[in-house]
Design a protein around this motif. Structure first.
Motif, short mmCIF file in Angstrom:
data_model
loop_
_atom_site.label_atom_id
_atom_site.label_comp_id
_atom_site.label_asym_id
_atom_site.label_seq_id
_atom_site.Cartn_x
_atom_site.Cartn_y
_atom_site.Cartn_z
N ALA A 316 0.82 -1.21 0.00
CA ALA A 316 0.00 0.00 0.00
C ALA A 316 0.86 1.26 0.00
O ALA A 316 0.58 2.22 -0.74
CB ALA A 316 -0.94 -0.01 1.20
N ALA A 317 1.91 1.27 0.83
CA ALA A 317 2.74 2.47 0.93
C ALA A 317 3.48 2.74 -0.39
O ALA A 317 3.56 3.88 -0.86
CB ALA A 317 3.75 2.31 2.07
N GLN A 318 4.02 1.65 -1.01
CA GLN A 318 4.74 1.81 -2.27
C GLN A 318 3.80 2.27 -3.39
O GLN A 318 4.17 3.10 -4.23
CB GLN A 318 5.43 0.51 -2.67
N LEU A 319 2.58 1.71 -3.41
CA LEU A 319 1.60 2.08 -4.44
C LEU A 319 1.23 3.56 -4.33
O LEU A 319 1.10 4.27 -5.33
CB LEU A 319 0.35 1.21 -4.33
N HIS A 320 1.07 4.02 -3.09
CA HIS A 320 0.75 5.42 -2.87
C HIS A 320 1.90 6.32 -3.35
O HIS A 320 1.67 7.37 -3.98
CB HIS A 320 0.48 5.67 -1.38
#
Length: 358
Positions: A316-320
Motif C-alpha cells: 500500500a505504501a509503495q503504491l501510494h
C-alpha cells in the motif's frame, strides 16, 4: 460441739486435646475458603488480557458452553500456581502429572468459533512483532520502538483477514487456560517470532507441541546479521529444532519485517499463510483424531483472495508513493512491485523503461 472443718477435695481438671486429624481438616477448609475468597472472577481475569470486544464476546460465549471443562482447567491452573510453576518446561519437569492433565484437557478442547482468516504473532519483547504487523497491513497501526510492549491480545483487521498480536508473557502459565487453548486451535496459522535462537521461545514451542498444534518459526531481523553469518544462523536454527525435538514446525522463514524486500522468504511466507490446507484449523493429524472435529476452514477461493489482499496491503505504501510520482496504472505498479519483491527503486526503473517486459 466442736466438729472438724472438712476440706473439699480438689476437682479433677479436664484438659481438651484436639484431634490432630480434625485440626488438619479445619486447616484445609480454612485454606480452601481463603483461596476461594481471593480468587478473581474468571471474566475479570480474561478482560485483563483481552480488550477486543468481539473476541471477548466469543470467549464469554465459549465459557458458557464449556463450564465443566473450564472448572477442570481452573483447578489445574490453581495447582500450578500453588507449586510456583512459571512455564511449560517447569510444568513438564517438576509436575508431570499436571502436564499430562493439561494435554488431556487440551485434546478435549474444541476450537473457538471464529470467522474469517485469522493469524497470530507470538514473540518476546523486541522481536519485531509490531513492525511485522504494520508491514502486513501496509500502514502504521501498531506502535514500534524501544519500550513498546504488548500486554493484551490485540486484533488488527486487514482486507479479508485478521492479525492478532499475542502478549509475550513473563508468566507463561497464563497460557494454560481453556480460553487460550480454544483460541489457538481456531487460528488459521500461528507465527512464532525469534531473532537469534529457538531457545528464545522454547517453552512456547513445547506447549504448542504438547497440545498438538502446528506453527511457523519466523526468524526476524535477519538483516541485522552480516551476510557471511546468515548461512551459519540458518544452520544453527535448523540444528536447534532437531536437537530440541520440536514436532509442530511447519515452516521456517528468515525475514526482515523492516525491509521485507531484502529476502525472498517474505513474499513466500505471505503466500503460504493462506495457500496452505485449512482442514481442522491447521491442527496436526493426532489432534484431529483426538478432538474428532469436523471443522473445516474456508474454501480455497477465499484463501486465494486473502493472499491477494495480504500482498495488496503489504504494498500500500509503495503504491501510494508511485501514484504521487505520476505512475497511475495501479495494476501495472503492483505487478512490478511483486516482481521486484517490493523494491521501489527497481520498480521505478522498470516503469521508466517503456519497452520493459514482465
Amino acid at each position: 460441739m466442736g466438729g472438724k472443718n472438712s476440706t473439699p477435695e480438689p476437682r479433677t481438671q479436664i484438659k481438651y486435646v484436639p484431634d490432630p486429624s480434625a485440626s488438619a481438616r479445619v486447616a484445609q477448609l480454612e485454606a480452601k475458603v481463603e483461596k476461594l475468597s481471593s480468587k478473581r472472577p474468571k471474566v475479570e481475569y480474561v478482560k485483563e488480557y483481552v480488550r477486543d470486544p468481539e473476541l471477548l464476546r466469543q470467549i464469554e460465549e465459549y465459557q458458557a458452553r464449556n463450564r465443566e471443562l473450564m472448572e477442570k482447567y481452573d483447578e489445574l491452573y490453581q495447582e500450578i500456581r500453588d507449586n510456583n510453576i512459571n512455564s511449560f518446561d517447569d510444568l513438564d519437569e517438576h509436575y508431570s502429572k499436571g502436564a499430562e492433565a493439561l494435554k488431556r484437557m487440551a485434546a478435549a478442547t474444541q476450537p473457538m468459533q471464529m470467522t474469517g482468516v485469522n493469524f497470530a504473532l507470538f514473540g518476546i519483547t523486541s522481536s519485531g512483532k509490531s513492525t511485522m504487523l504494520n508491514q502486513f497491513l501496509g500502514k502504521q497501526v501498531a506502535a514500534t520502538g524501544a519500550g513498546e510492549t504488548t500486554t493484551q491480545v490485540q486484533r488488527y483487521d486487514g482486507n479479508g483477514f485478521s492479525l492478532y498480536d499475542i502478549p509475550g508473557k513473563n508468566d507463561e502459565i497464563s497460557y494454560f487456560t481453556m480460553e487460550y487453548v480454544a483460541f489457538w486451535k481456531a487460528l488459521t496459522a500461528r507465527l512464532v517470532l525469534i531473532t537469534a535462537t529457538v531457545k528464545e521461545m522454547t517453552s512456547v514451542f513445547r506447549l504448542l507441541d504438547a497440545i498438538n498444534l502446528k506453527y511457523d518459526i519466523v526468524v526476524n531481523k535477519f538483516d541485522q546479521h552480516q551476510e557471511d553469518e546468515r548461512d551459519v544462523l540458518k544452520a544453527q536454527i535448523h540444528a536447534e529444532i532437531k536437537q530440541i525435538g520440536l514436532m509442530g514446525v511447519e515452516n521456517v522463514w528468515f525475514i526482515s519485517s523492516k525491509f521485507p524486500q531484502m529476502f525472498d522468504d517474505w513474499l513466500q511466507m505471505v503466500h503460504s499463510l493462506t495457500e496452505r490446507p485449512h482442514k481442522s484449523n491447521n491442527m496436526t493429524r493426532r489432534n484431529q483424531i483426538e478432538t474428532k472435529s469436523n471443522t473445516s476452514f474456508f474454501p480455497q477461493h477465499r484463501a486465494r483472495s486473502a493472499t491477494s489482499n495480504l500482498v495488496q496491503d503489504q504494498f500500500a505504501a509503495q503504491l501510494h508513493q508511485l501514484q504521487s510520482m505520476g505512475f497511475d496504472d495501479e495494476n501495472k505498479n503492483r505487478r512490478l512491485l511483486t516482481k521486484h519483491n517490493g523494491d521501489i527503486s527497481s520498480t521505478i526503473n522498470s516503469l521508466l523503461n517503456s519497452n520493459h517486459h514482465y
